[in-house]
Enzyme design. Sequence first.
Site, PDB file in Angstrom:
ATOM      1  CE  LYS A 196      35.293 -12.927  32.473  1.00  0.00           C
ATOM      2  NZ  LYS A 196      34.345 -12.512  33.499  1.00  0.00           N
ATOM      3  CD  GLN A 231      30.725 -12.493  34.330  1.00  0.00           C
ATOM      4  OE1 GLN A 231      31.753 -13.106  34.066  1.00  0.00           O
ATOM      5  NE2 GLN A 231      30.636 -11.175  34.222  1.00  0.00           N
ATOM      6  CG  ASP A 244      36.670 -11.226  39.219  1.00  0.00           C
ATOM      7  OD1 ASP A 244      37.286 -10.845  38.212  1.00  0.00           O
ATOM      8  OD2 ASP A 244      35.457 -11.537  39.219  1.00  0.00           O
TER       9      ASP A 244
END
Length: 293
Positions: free
Chosen positions: A55, A99, A122
Amino acid sequence: MGDAEIIDGKAVARALRAQVAEGVAELKERRGITAGLAVVLVGEDPASSVYVRNKAKQTLAAGMASFEHKLSADTSQSDVLALVETLNTDASVHGILVQLPLPDQIDADAIIQAIDPAKDVDGFHAINAGRLMIGQPALVACTPVGCVMLAKEALGDLAGAHAVVVGRSNIVGKPVAQLLLQEHCTVTICHSRTRDLPAVTSQGDILIAAVGRAEMVKGDWIKPGACVIDVGINRVEGQGGKSKLVGDVDFSEAVKVAGSITPVPGGVGPMTIACLLRNTLRAARAIEGMDQD
Ligand code: NDP
């Protein structure tokens, strides 16, 4: 029926990243702002560490700023919450990603709900999930957006198609079903209690498999000519005892029946990070009061 068209997720993701990079450059030129993504990693889960590294690499390649926060596995929930609060108010950060999975002492939902919904790239915050549900502008979960982009790549307009989604998780199954509804599909959602699953899946013009069970969907579960999007990432033992990745669909069978199909790896996977970058740019533009494309 011949072999299915293989939907090249890598190529679609590459084109999307290039488009995002253009938008990032435009934001810099017009407003003097560098879109920034902050990623928080708690602990050293090997798979998560690889994701976070990828990422960060792709964030920088798109011309954005990347802020990595690595915390030890024994970090307390209040310390993670304090970091999220700092990132919420940091003007150089437009997107925040924590995460998952998080270590046991941390309530993941409490962390997700603490993220400013405007920076929730997200798309897991209740505000964004709710906005998606009622058709308002939202930051939408990345993998589901990627799935719909790939289906459109293969089929063009999805209106009127019967889409069957296997899986009802908050991060894939439910949001992908909502997006397909927005595309005017007729949507059926299946799960572990669905009766006679193959009879249902074989009705789908579009079949999305998001289950987490290696090669569960067999060739005769698929409507001939259907578009099959395989979200599953399952590590199994391959030849010579070496591990390999397979999807939720038995690719060797499905490819003979489907009209188009995503491979694993190289299908949905690459789309997820590309959509994360897209969400970060969208968040930055929204925070700056700019229109979306
Ligand atoms: P979850 O475990 O959260 O959800 C799995 C869903 O599948 C549940 O709704 C469950 O039903 C359903 N299910 C389980 N077993 C069966 C069965 N035998 N028959 C029918 N339905 C079943 O998984 P996720 O949604 O998080 O992920 C799904 C897969 O996608 C995983 O392989 C994951 O690794 C992958 N993934 C890939 C991403 C990518 O970037 N490509 C991103 C995210 C996930 P019930 O609700 O009844 O329990």
